[in-house]
Write a protein that holds these residues in place. Sequence first.
Motif, mmCIF file in Angstrom:
data_model
loop_
_atom_site.group_PDB
_atom_site.id
_atom_site.type_symbol
_atom_site.label_atom_id
_atom_site.label_comp_id
_atom_site.label_asym_id
_atom_site.label_seq_id
_atom_site.Cartn_x
_atom_site.Cartn_y
_atom_site.Cartn_z
ATOM 1 N N SER A 145 0.839 -1.194 0.000
ATOM 2 C CA SER A 145 0.000 0.000 0.000
ATOM 3 C C SER A 145 0.881 1.253 0.000
ATOM 4 O O SER A 145 2.078 1.188 0.275
ATOM 5 N N LYS A 146 0.242 2.387 -0.274
ATOM 6 C CA LYS A 146 1.000 3.638 -0.362
ATOM 7 C C LYS A 146 1.093 4.292 1.016
ATOM 8 O O LYS A 146 0.529 5.347 1.283
ATOM 9 N N ASP A 147 1.814 3.624 1.905
ATOM 10 C CA ASP A 147 2.026 4.145 3.248
ATOM 11 C C ASP A 147 3.503 4.066 3.575
ATOM 12 O O ASP A 147 4.348 3.988 2.676
ATOM 13 N N GLU A 148 3.838 4.081 4.894
ATOM 14 C CA GLU A 148 5.233 4.046 5.289
ATOM 15 C C GLU A 148 5.934 2.779 4.820
ATOM 16 O O GLU A 148 7.130 2.789 4.502
ATOM 17 N N ILE A 149 5.189 1.640 4.815
ATOM 18 C CA ILE A 149 5.801 0.392 4.354
ATOM 19 C C ILE A 149 6.100 0.479 2.863
ATOM 20 O O ILE A 149 7.147 0.001 2.389
ATOM 21 N N GLY A 150 5.178 1.084 2.109
ATOM 22 C CA GLY A 150 5.452 1.297 0.693
ATOM 23 C C GLY A 150 6.641 2.219 0.487
ATOM 24 O O GLY A 150 7.478 1.993 -0.401
ATOM 25 N N ASP A 151 6.735 3.273 1.331
ATOM 26 C CA ASP A 151 7.908 4.156 1.255
ATOM 27 C C ASP A 151 9.186 3.403 1.590
ATOM 28 O O ASP A 151 10.241 3.640 0.964
ATOM 29 N N LEU A 152 9.102 2.487 2.555
ATOM 30 C CA LEU A 152 10.270 1.685 2.913
ATOM 31 C C LEU A 152 10.706 0.815 1.736
ATOM 32 O O LEU A 152 11.905 0.713 1.438
ATOM 33 N N LYS A 153 9.736 0.200 1.042
ATOM 34 C CA LYS A 153 10.073 -0.631 -0.118
ATOM 35 C C LYS A 153 10.721 0.214 -1.216
ATOM 36 O O LYS A 153 11.753 -0.171 -1.800
ATOM 37 N N ASP A 154 10.117 1.392 -1.482
ATOM 38 C CA ASP A 154 10.680 2.262 -2.520
ATOM 39 C C ASP A 154 12.080 2.741 -2.136
ATOM 40 O O ASP A 154 12.984 2.786 -2.995
ATOM 41 N N SER A 155 12.264 3.085 -0.870
ATOM 42 C CA SER A 155 13.599 3.519 -0.426
ATOM 43 C C SER A 155 14.606 2.396 -0.545
ATOM 44 O O SER A 155 15.764 2.609 -0.936
ATOM 45 N N TYR A 156 14.156 1.178 -0.233
ATOM 46 C CA TYR A 156 15.048 0.020 -0.340
ATOM 47 C C TYR A 156 15.440 -0.207 -1.800
ATOM 48 O O TYR A 156 16.617 -0.454 -2.111
ATOM 49 N N ASN A 157 14.444 -0.120 -2.686
ATOM 50 C CA ASN A 157 14.756 -0.306 -4.116
ATOM 51 C C ASN A 157 15.685 0.782 -4.616
ATOM 52 O O ASN A 157 16.625 0.510 -5.379
ATOM 53 N N ASN A 158 15.443 2.030 -4.197
ATOM 54 C CA ASN A 158 16.333 3.119 -4.599
ATOM 55 C C ASN A 158 17.734 2.904 -4.052
ATOM 56 O O ASN A 158 18.739 3.218 -4.721
ATOM 57 N N MET A 159 17.814 2.377 -2.837
ATOM 58 C CA MET A 159 19.121 2.096 -2.242
ATOM 59 C C MET A 159 19.850 1.025 -3.050
ATOM 60 O O MET A 159 21.060 1.130 -3.298
#
Length: 575
Positions: free
Chosen positions: A344-358
């Motif tokens: 979902s588009k919440d903090e967990i989604g932000d965590l996944k996106d940050s992980y992928n960007n990392m």
Amino acid sequence: MRWECFKQWVSTRKLNQKVKYLFLVIICIYLIVFLFMYTFVIRRNMFDYMMTSNMNTLVSIGSNLNGEFNNISQMSQLLMGEPSVRNYLKSPKIEKDNYNPEVLGALRNMMINIQYVSSIYLIRTDGNYIDASNSITYFHTEYLSDSEWIKDIYLKSGGYIVRVNAGGAFEYFSGRPMISMMRAVYDIDSQKRIGILIINLSEDILNESYQEVLDNGKHYAYYDENGQMLSKNEQVDEISRINITTQDYEQISVGGFFKEKVVSYYHVPNTPLRIAGIETLSLTKFVSKEILLFILFIILLTFISLSVLGFFIAHYITAPIQRLARSMSSVKNGWLQRVSLKTSKDEIGDLKDSYNNMLIEINRLIDELVENEKQTHRAEFEILQEQIKPHFLYNTLDTIAFLSLEREKEEVYSAIETLGSFYRKFLSKGSKQITLEEEIEIVKDYCKLQKLRYGDIFEDLYEIDESLKQIKIPKLILQPLVENSLYHGIRLKGEKGIIKITAYADEANLHIVVYDSGIGMSKSKIEALMTESNTKSFGFKGIIKRIRYYYGMEDIYDIQSEEGIFTEIDLKLPL
């Protein structure tokens, strides 16, 4: 120590376990708070209220009983006012078994009008008596000659006294107790004692006194002055084990925490009777059903809310994090793959996106690192290749061959030893870093070999701080610069020059300065040194790239030059 162990234990638990333990702790705190409130607030208030209520109830029962005694006393005064009764008591002499129907009728009328009366005795002063009874009753007449027994009656001066079984003078054939009201009878005219009236009442008068206050959880019983039970509610056994003392009023608690009962007893005034009561401590007696239902609703709503919250946390937080953690576990095996998990588009989604960007950035850095490593190895290889090119080695060997013909054998030996030392130190057994002292020795060997070929075209000088010689630096960073000074500076000037190596340190850097008195460079040439189009400066770009990669910083050199006079390169290596 225990707290640290507990924190370490908590830190090793998985997230879903921590959530379960958290809910368990919340429920335990909820129960503890409820028990605390019940024990120290609700229960105490209920207990205080119940003790006060019990005392008032027992006083009320005692008042009801005394009221019954007063009613019977008033009716007995009517009996004593009957002419037939007064005549019977005042007659100077009467036969022992005299039958007086008028007196007997008056006694029976009183028995009919007064509830609970089981027998009535009218006793003359000479010991003769007449009685009416509806049960088998024994009268121990020897008490008539007992001065103490008589004295208690006479002391009341016409008032009544209450005794159990008339102080022992009477007893039922069944063995059941009776309550006796005894009073002296006085002549209305002379006010002389003319007899004794005893009214025996059944124990029903005691049981009836507390029937109106009986309800669920309340039970009562009467005791005499000796602590013997006279009547009781058959449903309760605890009431029969009460230890009656001489106090007028006392309360104690019996039973367990959730089965606590209050036992009270009270001395009924002007009687030898004590009434005891027992009541179970019950929340429903003090709180209405509506309030109890509301409290239960709040508790149920709390548990439902906790359950919904637990489901929400498990479904929308812990479960997605667990799936995300499983998707990330491939990194352990060296696979830097982006997570394609749908979130979902919440903090967990932000965590996944940050992980992928990392991961993207890590992959880019790895590629950059690999490329830098390749360039470093390529530069080192080019330097090595340049130094072992056939023409360099051939020229050196030709020079040594010429020396063997023209010079002494010691000079030839020295030249061969220098050549071997140069290549031995140059290769450095494959090490990527060597000491400053070893790097200077390579430069000295190189200059010595070049002097064999070019003679006294240049002079090499060294000014090295002794305390800096053992500092580790990247291998082969000075020899290429010295070669540049020789080929692109000194030789082109056409006169004898100087190549000087200086090493000193400041607070942050080790400075290695390569100076030559060659043709120098213009500002444009200095700016063009690091461009891709520049191919004349042998190895300079490779040296700078290697140093930058090795130390991870850009600002590692300065160049000072003046055309026709000098060139000075200052390598700034971090300490």
